[in-house]
Design a protein around this motif. Structure first.
Motif, PDB file in Angstrom:
ATOM      1  N   LYS A  74       0.946  -0.964  -0.137  1.00 50.89           N
ATOM      2  CA  LYS A  74       0.030   0.046   0.012  1.00 50.89           C
ATOM      3  C   LYS A  74       0.957   0.974   0.075  1.00 50.89           C
ATOM      4  O   LYS A  74       0.438   2.537  -0.545  1.00 50.89           O
ATOM      5  CB  LYS A  74      -0.861   0.019   1.153  1.00 50.89           C
ATOM      6  N   SER A 115      -3.792   4.142   3.965  1.00 50.04           N
ATOM      7  CA  SER A 115      -4.453   4.331   5.098  1.00 50.04           C
ATOM      8  C   SER A 115      -6.093   4.942   4.685  1.00 50.04           C
ATOM      9  O   SER A 115      -6.055   5.599   3.693  1.00 50.04           O
ATOM     10  CB  SER A 115      -4.237   4.909   6.022  1.00 50.04           C
ATOM     11  N   THR A 152      -0.025  -3.274  11.592  1.00 49.00           N
ATOM     12  CA  THR A 152      -0.874  -2.663  10.503  1.00 49.00           C
ATOM     13  C   THR A 152      -0.111  -1.981   9.954  1.00 49.00           C
ATOM     14  O   THR A 152      -0.280  -1.990   8.486  1.00 49.00           O
ATOM     15  CB  THR A 152      -2.138  -1.726  11.164  1.00 49.00           C
ATOM     16  N   LEU A 205       0.523  -2.353   5.816  1.00 44.57           N
ATOM     17  CA  LEU A 205       0.605  -1.272   4.615  1.00 44.57           C
ATOM     18  C   LEU A 205       1.823  -1.438   3.573  1.00 44.57           C
ATOM     19  O   LEU A 205       2.025  -1.007   2.507  1.00 44.57           O
ATOM     20  CB  LEU A 205       0.360   0.110   5.242  1.00 44.57           C
ATOM     21  N   ILE A 237      -7.242   0.223   6.846  1.00 42.17           N
ATOM     22  CA  ILE A 237      -6.628   0.065   5.578  1.00 42.17           C
ATOM     23  C   ILE A 237      -7.669   0.618   4.467  1.00 42.17           C
ATOM     24  O   ILE A 237      -8.789  -0.221   4.380  1.00 42.17           O
ATOM     25  CB  ILE A 237      -6.102  -1.233   5.466  1.00 42.17           C
TER      26      ILE A 237
END
Length: 494
Positions: free
Chosen positions: A66, A428, A457, A461, A493
């Motif tokens: 991400k 995010s 988390t 990402l 996310i």
């Protein structure tokens, strides 16, 4: 051949013998510098955005990434959540009343308030308004942050076990309250590698607060590589003069002479490594080479003269003041723009045991517009989608006042049970408000997020499975999240 046929063997002491036999294990660790991958889950087949950088332990990420870069703003001391983001209007009715024991539930106290006979409630003196489509309540001392509420992910239910600064900051940075572990930035450097071989993969900067009333001590142990290879420790950028010490050639030393000198040193270090198999020797060689390459890249990085005035204006009036938070925030953007994987920034003086009303506006003025400006700048550059920005401290503050209480002067003690952090960009889910605390901002009543959950988390990402990302040390597969169960908070996310 006898022992006496080898003169070097005669010089061996018992201690040296055991040390040298142990070094043979170091050769195994050296493999991590030359291509040994971290333990990993099955890699995605044909997935987009799974490639890692130069020198990465992971040949591919476990999941499609991400984000590629992280900018982490740590507010040293612990910002007061109920004065910034955790709006508690009911507390106005409780002014100067004792915190009910049913709320405190026997929570352990710091030595700064353990002797108090009363715990008078101090409601926030600041006005709050709802902002953005998400309706997040934000304090009046953060007018610029208010404008970007829908870009942010607010986590109001962070919690930790640490109640004092050193273990709490260490926990937040390294996943463990005991010093000596690798920090989050070092793990990112180790797993994902470099995106620009002329700059460090991991950089740390310490911004100077405009108010110096109660600066909290921090140490370089927070950004070291721990048991990971030394090259993954952060390179510290300074605010004044040379951003990095000792990379420039001294007077009279030309680049050609420096190159020849380094070539000679590298040969000596290679010989030393051949004798001792010390992984840190390889690290030393790599760092010398990095310093040489940075001689040309760092001056350009530090030169803000080419930044357009409209960009400088985003960060506020202090942007050209070396060491200010605004200057540091703009430098952080310039670093990730050039491929630095992880930028850690510390901003001090958030330890508000007293004079909160006098100090909080100064602290917020330091960071409010620069954080907003950074988000707008990253958007302008097309970097926000690939850059995760994190803001928060090591714990929160108590609703009750430490010491005396007046409407103009009060302080708050450390509070690990609940505090607020935010993230933006990097995959995010902007406009999310996650977690809920009670009317006293003292206990979490919905969706708790532990420090290890936050780390899991962030790793997700970055495309990393926290359960499958480890480093073998002292016979154990060491992980950032430790041995307890960590949860990826999927609601955060996009």
């Amino acid at each position: 051949m006898t022992l006496f046929d080898n003169p070097r063997a005669l010089e061996l002491t018992r201690r040296h013998f055991f040390a040298s036999t142990g070094v043979s294990l170091g050769a195994m660790a050296l493999a991590s510098l030359t291509g040994r991958a971290a333990e990993r889950a099955p890699m995605p087949k044909g997935g987009a955005n799974t490639e890692t950088g130069v020198g990465a332990a992971l040949p591919q990420t476990h999941f499609p990434t991400k984000c590629k870069n992280v900018i982490y703003f740590h507010m040293v001391g612990g910002p007061s959540q109920m004065d910034l983001y955790d709006y508690k209007p009911k507390m106005q009715e409780y002014y100067d009343k004792d915190l009910p024991e049913s709320v405190r539930q026997g929570q352990r106290l710091t030595t700064m308030t353990s002797g108090q006979t009363r715990f008078p409630i101090a409601p926030s003196k600041y006005k709050f308004t709802q902002q953005g489509k998400c309706g997040m309540w934000v304090s009046e001392v953060l007018p610029h942050t208010s404008k970007m509420a829908d870009d942010l992910v607010f986590i109001r239910s962070m919690h930790t076990e640490a109640i004092n600064h050193e273990p709490a900051i260490t926990h937040m940075q390294t996943g463990n309250m005991v010093t000596g572990r690798p920090c989050l930035g070092a793990w990112a450097s180790y797993g994902l590698g470099s995106l620009n071989q002329n700059l460090p993969t991991f950089v740390v900067m310490v911004a100077k607060p405009s108010n110096q009333e109660q600066v909290q001590a921090i140490s370089a142990r927070l950004w070291q590589s721990g048991y990971l290879p030394g090259e993954h420790a952060a390179v510290s950028f300074r605010a004044a003069n040379d951003p990095i010490l000792f990379i420039n050639n001294p007077p009279g030393v030309s680049p050609e002479v420096r190159r020849t000198t380094l070539d000679g040193l590298n040969k000596l270090n290679e010989l030393n490594h051949g004798l001792l198999n010390d992984p840190e020797t390889k690290t030393r060689i790599a760092q010398y080479e990095m310093a040489y390459r940075m001689q040309s890249s760092v001056p350009d990085l530090a030169d803000l003269s080419k930044e357009p005035q409209n960009v400088l204006d985003l960060y506020g009036p202090d942007v050209k003041k070396s060491g200010s938070f605004a200057h540091t925030a703009l430098t952080a953007r310039r670093l990730v723009e050039r491929g630095v994987r992880f930028v850690q920034v510390y901003h001090n003086n958030w330890d508000h045991h007293g004079n909160l009303g006098g100090r909080m506006p100064d602290q917020c003025k330091d960071v409010d517009q620069p954080c907003w400006g950074l988000i707008q700048d990253l958007k302008r550059q097309g970097l926000l989608d690939s850059t995760l920005v994190i803001w928060g401290g090591e714990f929160g503050r108590t609703i009750y006042s430490q010491g005396g209480l007046s409407k103009t002067n009060y302080g708050r003690d450390h509070h690990p049970r609940c505090f607020t952090m935010w993230m933006a960009g990097g995959g995010s889910k902007g406009g999310t408000i996650y977690g809920e605390t009670d009317d006293f901002s003292y206990n979490i009543v919905k969706d708790p997020v532990h420090v290890r959950d936050l780390h899991a988390t962030i790793l997700r990402l970055l495309g990393i499975d926290h359960d499958k990302f480890s480093y073998r040390y002292q016979g154990l597969d060491q992980k950032l999240v430790g041995v307890e169960k960590a949860n990826v908070i999927k609601a955060l996310i996009a």
